[in-house]
Design an enzyme around this catalytic site. Structure first.
Site, PDB file in Angstrom:
ATOM      1  N   HIS A   1       5.983  -3.533   3.321  1.00 22.59           N
ATOM      2  CA  HIS A   1       5.677  -2.097   3.342  1.00 22.59           C
ATOM      3  C   HIS A   1       4.233  -1.854   2.872  1.00 22.59           C
ATOM      4  O   HIS A   1       3.493  -1.067   3.487  1.00 22.59           O
ATOM      5  CB  HIS A   1       6.699  -1.379   2.434  1.00 22.59           C
ATOM      6  CG  HIS A   1       6.455   0.072   2.203  1.00 22.59           C
ATOM      7  ND1 HIS A   1       7.329   1.057   2.609  1.00 22.59           N
ATOM      8  CD2 HIS A   1       5.442   0.732   1.573  1.00 22.59           C
ATOM      9  CE1 HIS A   1       6.853   2.243   2.262  1.00 22.59           C
ATOM     10  NE2 HIS A   1       5.701   2.075   1.616  1.00 22.59           N
ATOM     11  N   GLU A   2       3.830  -2.550   1.799  1.00 21.26           N
ATOM     12  CA  GLU A   2       2.485  -2.325   1.234  1.00 21.26           C
ATOM     13  C   GLU A   2       1.387  -2.913   2.124  1.00 21.26           C
ATOM     14  O   GLU A   2       0.317  -2.313   2.271  1.00 21.26           O
ATOM     15  CB  GLU A   2       2.401  -2.902  -0.190  1.00 21.26           C
ATOM     16  CG  GLU A   2       3.411  -2.342  -1.192  1.00 21.26           C
ATOM     17  CD  GLU A   2       3.468  -0.829  -1.262  1.00 21.26           C
ATOM     18  OE1 GLU A   2       2.444  -0.179  -0.954  1.00 21.26           O
ATOM     19  OE2 GLU A   2       4.535  -0.289  -1.611  1.00 21.26           O
TER      20      GLU A   2
ATOM     21  N   GLN B   1      -3.477   4.116  -0.411  1.00 23.75           N
ATOM     22  CA  GLN B   1      -2.808   5.339  -0.850  1.00 23.75           C
ATOM     23  C   GLN B   1      -3.605   6.115  -1.893  1.00 23.75           C
ATOM     24  O   GLN B   1      -3.367   7.304  -2.095  1.00 23.75           O
ATOM     25  CB  GLN B   1      -1.426   5.008  -1.431  1.00 23.75           C
ATOM     26  CG  GLN B   1      -0.458   4.459  -0.394  1.00 23.75           C
ATOM     27  CD  GLN B   1       0.851   4.062  -1.040  1.00 23.75           C
ATOM     28  OE1 GLN B   1       0.995   2.937  -1.512  1.00 23.75           O
ATOM     29  NE2 GLN B   1       1.808   4.969  -1.097  1.00 23.75           N
TER      30      GLN B   1
ATOM     31  N   HIS C   1       0.488  -0.538   4.748  1.00 23.80           N
ATOM     32  CA  HIS C   1      -0.477   0.492   4.319  1.00 23.80           C
ATOM     33  C   HIS C   1      -1.915   0.014   4.540  1.00 23.80           C
ATOM     34  O   HIS C   1      -2.777   0.789   4.967  1.00 23.80           O
ATOM     35  CB  HIS C   1      -0.299   0.813   2.835  1.00 23.80           C
ATOM     36  CG  HIS C   1       0.769   1.803   2.524  1.00 23.80           C
ATOM     37  ND1 HIS C   1       0.763   3.086   3.002  1.00 23.80           N
ATOM     38  CD2 HIS C   1       1.884   1.702   1.750  1.00 23.80           C
ATOM     39  CE1 HIS C   1       1.820   3.738   2.540  1.00 23.80           C
ATOM     40  NE2 HIS C   1       2.530   2.914   1.780  1.00 23.80           N
TER      41      HIS C   1
ATOM     42  N   GLY D   1       5.771   0.068  -5.757  1.00 28.81           N
ATOM     43  CA  GLY D   1       4.669  -0.556  -5.034  1.00 28.81           C
ATOM     44  C   GLY D   1       3.624   0.483  -4.689  1.00 28.81           C
ATOM     45  O   GLY D   1       3.953   1.650  -4.471  1.00 28.81           O
TER      46      GLY D   1
ATOM     47  N   CYS E   1       8.340   6.114  -0.029  1.00 28.89           N
ATOM     48  CA  CYS E   1       6.904   5.874  -0.155  1.00 28.89           C
ATOM     49  C   CYS E   1       6.306   6.979  -1.018  1.00 28.89           C
ATOM     50  O   CYS E   1       6.633   8.157  -0.820  1.00 28.89           O
ATOM     51  CB  CYS E   1       6.256   5.889   1.233  1.00 28.89           C
ATOM     52  SG  CYS E   1       4.484   5.561   1.215  1.00 28.89           S
ATOM     53  N   LEU E   2       5.447   6.594  -1.934  1.00 29.00           N
ATOM     54  CA  LEU E   2       4.800   7.607  -2.787  1.00 29.00           C
ATOM     55  C   LEU E   2       3.945   8.564  -1.962  1.00 29.00           C
ATOM     56  O   LEU E   2       3.682   9.684  -2.401  1.00 29.00           O
ATOM     57  CB  LEU E   2       3.940   6.926  -3.864  1.00 29.00           C
ATOM     58  CG  LEU E   2       4.749   6.254  -4.982  1.00 29.00           C
ATOM     59  CD1 LEU E   2       3.848   5.408  -5.865  1.00 29.00           C
ATOM     60  CD2 LEU E   2       5.462   7.315  -5.814  1.00 29.00           C
TER      61      LEU E   2
HETATM   62  C1  QAP Z   1       7.658   1.152  -1.283  1.00 28.69           C
HETATM   63  O1  QAP Z   1       7.763   3.006  -2.695  1.00 28.69           O
HETATM   64  C2  QAP Z   1       9.091   0.764  -1.111  1.00 28.69           C
HETATM   65  O2  QAP Z   1       9.837   9.787  -2.320  1.00 28.69           O
HETATM   66  C3  QAP Z   1       7.333   1.672  -2.657  1.00 28.69           C
HETATM   67  O3  QAP Z   1       9.639  11.353  -4.482  1.00 28.69           O
HETATM   68  C4  QAP Z   1      10.118   1.680  -1.219  1.00 28.69           C
HETATM   69  O4  QAP Z   1       7.530   3.138  -4.908  1.00 28.69           O
HETATM   70  C5  QAP Z   1       9.403  -0.516  -0.801  1.00 28.69           C
HETATM   71  C6  QAP Z   1       8.749   7.305  -4.754  1.00 28.69           C
HETATM   72  C7  QAP Z   1      11.432   1.302  -1.048  1.00 28.69           C
HETATM   73  C8  QAP Z   1      10.719  -0.904  -0.638  1.00 28.69           C
HETATM   74  C9  QAP Z   1      11.736  -0.011  -0.769  1.00 28.69           C
HETATM   75  C10 QAP Z   1       9.136   7.885  -3.562  1.00 28.69           C
HETATM   76  C11 QAP Z   1       8.654   8.117  -5.874  1.00 28.69           C
HETATM   77  C12 QAP Z   1       8.390   5.886  -4.848  1.00 28.69           C
HETATM   78  C13 QAP Z   1       9.444   9.242  -3.491  1.00 28.69           C
HETATM   79  C14 QAP Z   1       7.840   3.675  -3.869  1.00 28.69           C
HETATM   80  C15 QAP Z   1       9.346  10.044  -4.619  1.00 28.69           C
HETATM   81  C16 QAP Z   1       8.961   9.484  -5.818  1.00 28.69           C
HETATM   82  C17 QAP Z   1       8.266   5.071  -3.771  1.00 28.69           C
HETATM   83 CO    CO Z   2       4.248   3.356   0.747  1.00 31.76          CO
END
Ligand code: QAP
Ligand code: CO
Length: 168
Positions: A134-135, A51, A138, A46, A92-93
């Protein structure tokens, strides 16, 4: 298409409240395509426009195993369908390398516009429900670390600031 730079916590621009989108045009669809490319490359499930420093109410998500179900949400609104909270280990990215448990309503109804500007509604649960909430956070300048204790949040902030100093 282009890979966009992702802002990292504690960048103050992540605290911007995004403005509603009034016209869904080709320029917006270009941003949507760039956001998908950026998210898939990361890889992530996501990404909110906030972001990538675009302060408009736009989210892209793909929670499928094989990156085959791209979902676009323009001006998304989520309404809980249950009082019941589910716990999920979120990442989270914009907070790379950190994952913590967060509680949110397990089922939500989402109303949004699609990439053609057409309204749709979706009832979600599971990972998709976590992700859309979550999004949308943001877009309101909110991050998953805001649900943690100030101590945990501050530790994450200090570690990321240190990493960012070494990168810059
Ligand atoms: C949000 O998050 C999310 O730490 C999206 O080193 C996450 O795509 C919603 C990511 C979990 C629900 C459950 C995170 C990639 C990606 C990192 C992501 C990383 C590389 C996170
Ligand atoms: Co995020």
């Amino acid at each position: 298409m282009a890979i966009l730079d992702i802002l990292e916590f504690p960048d103050p621009r992540l605290r911007t409240v995004a403005k509603p989108i009034d016209t869904v045009d080709d320029a917006l669809r270009q941003t949507i395509d760039d956001m998908f490319e950026t998210m898939y490359e990361a890889p992530g499930i996501g990404l909110a426009a906030t972001q990538v420093n675009v302060h408009r109410r736009l989210v892209v998500i793909d929670v499928s195993e094989d990156k085959s179900e791209p979902l676009v949400f323009i001006n998304p609104e989520a309404e809980p369908l249950t009082q019941e909270l589910g716990e999920y280990q979120e990442g989270c990215l914009s907070i790379p390398g950190f994952y913590e448990k967060v509680c949110r309503p397990e089922r939500v109804r989402v109303k949004a516009l699609d990439r053609d500007g057409k309204p749709f509604e979706l009832e979600c649960d599971g990972l998709l429900a976590v992700c859309i909430q979550h999004e949308i956070d943001h877009l309101d300048g909110k991050l998953f670390v805001d649900y943690l204790s100030p101590l945990k949040r501050d530790r994450i902030k200090k570690k990321l600031e240190k990493q960012q100093r070494h990168k810059a």
